[in-house]
Design a protein around this motif. Sequence first.
Motif, PDB file in Angstrom:
ATOM      1  N   MET A   1     -74.623  18.845  28.990  1.00 56.71           N
ATOM      2  CA  MET A   1     -74.201  17.176  30.169  1.00 56.71           C
ATOM      3  C   MET A   1     -72.362  17.794  30.723  1.00 56.71           C
ATOM      4  SD  MET A   1     -73.648  13.650  29.435  1.00 56.71           S
ATOM      5  CE  MET A   1     -71.626  12.982  30.724  1.00 56.71           C
ATOM      6  N   ARG A   2     -72.420  18.241  32.113  1.00 59.83           N
ATOM      7  CA  ARG A   2     -71.627  18.394  32.737  1.00 59.83           C
ATOM      8  C   ARG A   2     -70.695  17.805  33.334  1.00 59.83           C
ATOM      9  NH1 ARG A   2     -71.559  20.660  38.236  1.00 59.83           N
ATOM     10  NH2 ARG A   2     -69.895  21.220  39.078  1.00 59.83           N
ATOM     11  N   THR A   3     -69.455  17.723  32.519  1.00 58.66           N
ATOM     12  CA  THR A   3     -68.197  16.726  33.020  1.00 58.66           C
ATOM     13  C   THR A   3     -67.313  16.435  34.114  1.00 58.66           C
ATOM     14  OG1 THR A   3     -67.190  17.834  31.574  1.00 58.66           O
ATOM     15  CG2 THR A   3     -68.270  16.236  31.052  1.00 58.66           C
ATOM     16  N   PHE A   4     -67.162  15.883  34.500  1.00 53.02           N
ATOM     17  CA  PHE A   4     -66.324  15.899  35.881  1.00 53.02           C
ATOM     18  C   PHE A   4     -64.788  16.923  35.696  1.00 53.02           C
ATOM     19  CE2 PHE A   4     -69.722  13.325  37.734  1.00 53.02           C
ATOM     20  CZ  PHE A   4     -70.073  14.242  38.344  1.00 53.02           C
ATOM     21  N   PRO A   5     -63.923  17.059  36.506  1.00 46.34           N
ATOM     22  CA  PRO A   5     -62.949  17.652  35.562  1.00 46.34           C
ATOM     23  C   PRO A   5     -61.325  15.636  36.004  1.00 46.34           C
ATOM     24  CG  PRO A   5     -62.610  18.263  37.713  1.00 46.34           C
ATOM     25  CD  PRO A   5     -64.382  17.901  37.393  1.00 46.34           C
ATOM     26  N   LEU A   6     -60.423  15.893  35.111  1.00 42.81           N
ATOM     27  CA  LEU A   6     -59.385  15.092  35.192  1.00 42.81           C
ATOM     28  C   LEU A   6     -59.280  14.383  36.410  1.00 42.81           C
ATOM     29  CD1 LEU A   6     -58.568  12.762  33.717  1.00 42.81           C
ATOM     30  CD2 LEU A   6     -56.638  14.539  33.481  1.00 42.81           C
ATOM     31  N   ALA A   7     -59.182  15.723  37.159  1.00 44.92           N
ATOM     32  CA  ALA A   7     -58.804  15.195  38.828  1.00 44.92           C
ATOM     33  C   ALA A   7     -59.478  14.502  39.556  1.00 44.92           C
ATOM     34  CB  ALA A   7     -58.361  16.637  39.386  1.00 44.92           C
ATOM     35  N   ALA A   8     -61.334  13.945  39.305  1.00 46.27           N
ATOM     36  CA  ALA A   8     -62.231  13.637  40.216  1.00 46.27           C
ATOM     37  C   ALA A   8     -61.516  12.720  39.489  1.00 46.27           C
ATOM     38  CB  ALA A   8     -63.517  13.991  39.969  1.00 46.27           C
ATOM     39  N   TYR A   9     -61.582  12.142  38.400  1.00 54.91           N
ATOM     40  CA  TYR A   9     -61.569  10.781  37.391  1.00 54.91           C
ATOM     41  C   TYR A   9     -60.356  10.052  38.162  1.00 54.91           C
ATOM     42  CZ  TYR A   9     -65.677  11.951  34.560  1.00 54.91           C
ATOM     43  OH  TYR A   9     -66.673  11.954  34.171  1.00 54.91           O
ATOM     44  N   GLY A  11     -58.797  10.633  40.542  1.00 53.13           N
ATOM     45  CA  GLY A  11     -58.841  10.190  42.010  1.00 53.13           C
ATOM     46  C   GLY A  11     -59.477   9.358  42.651  1.00 53.13           C
ATOM     47  N   PHE A  12     -60.855   8.970  42.138  1.00 55.14           N
ATOM     48  CA  PHE A  12     -61.711   8.101  41.717  1.00 55.14           C
ATOM     49  C   PHE A  12     -61.214   6.492  41.279  1.00 55.14           C
ATOM     50  CE2 PHE A  12     -64.663   4.731  40.475  1.00 55.14           C
ATOM     51  CZ  PHE A  12     -65.938   4.554  41.463  1.00 55.14           C
ATOM     52  N   SER A  13     -60.254   7.093  40.238  1.00 55.75           N
ATOM     53  CA  SER A  13     -58.969   5.266  39.483  1.00 55.75           C
ATOM     54  C   SER A  13     -57.507   5.051  40.984  1.00 55.75           C
ATOM     55  CB  SER A  13     -58.602   5.734  38.552  1.00 55.75           C
ATOM     56  OG  SER A  13     -59.381   5.997  37.629  1.00 55.75           O
ATOM     57  N   LEU A  14     -57.254   6.038  40.910  1.00 50.58           N
ATOM     58  CA  LEU A  14     -56.774   5.754  42.780  1.00 50.58           C
ATOM     59  C   LEU A  14     -57.354   4.955  43.529  1.00 50.58           C
ATOM     60  CD1 LEU A  14     -54.024   8.763  42.607  1.00 50.58           C
ATOM     61  CD2 LEU A  14     -53.413   6.232  40.891  1.00 50.58           C
ATOM     62  N   LEU A  15     -58.102   5.682  44.375  1.00 49.64           N
ATOM     63  CA  LEU A  15     -59.297   4.884  45.147  1.00 49.64           C
ATOM     64  C   LEU A  15     -58.866   3.563  45.260  1.00 49.64           C
ATOM     65  CD1 LEU A  15     -60.319   5.058  47.851  1.00 49.64           C
ATOM     66  CD2 LEU A  15     -62.366   5.971  46.989  1.00 49.64           C
ATOM     67  N   ILE A  16     -59.900   3.120  43.777  1.00 48.61           N
ATOM     68  CA  ILE A  16     -60.409   2.273  43.432  1.00 48.61           C
ATOM     69  C   ILE A  16     -59.046   0.990  43.235  1.00 48.61           C
ATOM     70  CG2 ILE A  16     -60.628   0.121  41.410  1.00 48.61           C
ATOM     71  CD1 ILE A  16     -62.596   2.373  40.410  1.00 48.61           C
ATOM     72  N   GLN A  64     -57.860   6.897  31.225  1.00 45.30           N
ATOM     73  CA  GLN A  64     -58.192   8.451  31.380  1.00 45.30           C
ATOM     74  C   GLN A  64     -57.182   9.132  31.119  1.00 45.30           C
ATOM     75  OE1 GLN A  64     -59.500   8.107  35.026  1.00 45.30           O
ATOM     76  NE2 GLN A  64     -61.133   7.652  34.986  1.00 45.30           N
ATOM     77  N   LEU A  65     -55.616   9.234  31.353  1.00 46.71           N
ATOM     78  CA  LEU A  65     -54.641  10.391  31.058  1.00 46.71           C
ATOM     79  C   LEU A  65     -54.647  10.224  29.142  1.00 46.71           C
ATOM     80  CD1 LEU A  65     -52.141   9.368  33.762  1.00 46.71           C
ATOM     81  CD2 LEU A  65     -53.981  11.386  34.085  1.00 46.71           C
ATOM     82  N   ILE A  66     -54.550   8.696  28.539  1.00 51.57           N
ATOM     83  CA  ILE A  66     -54.464   8.577  27.413  1.00 51.57           C
ATOM     84  C   ILE A  66     -55.601   9.611  27.209  1.00 51.57           C
ATOM     85  CG2 ILE A  66     -54.649   7.476  25.882  1.00 51.57           C
ATOM     86  CD1 ILE A  66     -52.810   5.424  27.342  1.00 51.57           C
ATOM     87  N   SER A  67     -56.304   9.170  27.760  1.00 53.11           N
ATOM     88  CA  SER A  67     -57.776  10.573  26.797  1.00 53.11           C
ATOM     89  C   SER A  67     -57.810  11.035  26.672  1.00 53.11           C
ATOM     90  CB  SER A  67     -58.669   9.481  27.684  1.00 53.11           C
ATOM     91  OG  SER A  67     -60.272  10.482  26.843  1.00 53.11           O
ATOM     92  N   ALA A  68     -57.081  11.888  27.914  1.00 52.73           N
ATOM     93  CA  ALA A  68     -56.839  13.007  28.133  1.00 52.73           C
ATOM     94  C   ALA A  68     -55.624  14.321  27.064  1.00 52.73           C
ATOM     95  CB  ALA A  68     -56.612  13.670  29.677  1.00 52.73           C
TER      96      ALA A  68
END
Length: 77
Positions: A1-9, A11-16, A64-68
């Motif tokens: 399964m392919r995952t997105f990079p942390l920066a994409a996640y 960015g999406f969180s900041l957009l929300i 997301q940051l804590i998980s990373a």
Amino acid sequence: MRTFPLAAYAGFSLLISLIGVWIVIAPTAIGYQTAPAPWVAATWNDTVVGGVLTLAGLALLAAQLISAVRGSRHRAG
């Protein structure tokens, strides 16, 4: 399964979060709520929904940051 990079996640969180902030300030920015007048129902709705979106986006970003960080610590040792 392919995952997105942390920066994409992130960015999406900041957009929300930014959308939430815009929804909160929209009543005065657009002009359907004047400062001295009592709040109308639309202003209450925008404030509540925008606040929830902002908090949800920031909470998602923190998770997301804590998980990373935990993942990198786990891989390191």
